[in-house]
Design an enzyme around this catalytic site. Sequence first.
Site, PDB file in Angstrom:
ATOM      1  N   MET A 171       0.850  -1.184   0.000  1.00 14.05           N
ATOM      2  CA  MET A 171       0.000   0.000   0.000  1.00 14.05           C
ATOM      3  C   MET A 171       0.887   1.236   0.000  1.00 14.05           C
ATOM      4  SD  MET A 171      -3.183  -1.004   2.450  1.00 14.05           S
ATOM      5  CE  MET A 171      -4.127   0.447   1.992  1.00 14.05           C
ATOM      6  N   GLN A 199      -6.249  -7.547  -6.359  1.00 14.45           N
ATOM      7  CA  GLN A 199      -6.305  -8.480  -5.235  1.00 14.45           C
ATOM      8  C   GLN A 199      -7.735  -8.713  -4.754  1.00 14.45           C
ATOM      9  OE1 GLN A 199      -4.978  -5.413  -4.951  1.00 14.45           O
ATOM     10  NE2 GLN A 199      -6.076  -4.411  -3.294  1.00 14.45           N
ATOM     11  N   GLU A 228      -6.704  -2.623  -8.301  1.00 13.71           N
ATOM     12  CA  GLU A 228      -7.047  -3.367  -7.082  1.00 13.71           C
ATOM     13  C   GLU A 228      -7.367  -4.832  -7.387  1.00 13.71           C
ATOM     14  OE1 GLU A 228      -6.340  -2.106  -4.322  1.00 13.71           O
ATOM     15  OE2 GLU A 228      -6.487   0.062  -4.588  1.00 13.71           O
TER      16      GLU A 228
END
Length: 189
Positions: free
Chosen positions: A22, A95, A93
Amino acid sequence: MFIEPSFSGTRYGWIEVICGSMFSGKTEELMRRLRRARIANLKVKVFKPALDTRYDEQQIVSHDEHMIRSIPLEHSRQILPLAEGMEVVGIDEAQFLDQELPAVCDELAGRGIRVVVAGLDMDFEGRPFGPVPFLLAKADFVTKLHAICMQCGDMATYSYRKSGDKSTLLLGEKDLYEPRCRRCYLLGQ
């Protein structure tokens, strides 16, 4: 620095994966590549998981608040009909999408589409996260980005969760997560 490939003759597709912790700049790099594709007058379509509503339901938004319009998805297979006629597909994103995403990306690349995917490679416990490890194995190009450790200032590769919540999917920002180097991540465990 990533150098965009150039092929002469028959159009070939490929898969690019941008990964890291992140706050490492994954979304910003994805957006940069997609902007460059649009400058080149390529047909671009962008997707994100519907569950990622941290900044906006429709837009992909970087931490420094740059935006690009996207289509929210419940399942990665939804991309296939929506990508018809596109030359570049962006996915943020990754994931948070299902395990079919690598097969979907393979199919898109097989159609001659450049697929640019961004996502966390590890969850808050340092384990491979969602379909991203499988995408890394299939990718033609991989870019691993690094953040700055909020404890010591070294290169960060981990997303440290500041709360005690142990659920794998916990959407949050700087209130719940901070980037850490290996040493500071392990010391905080």
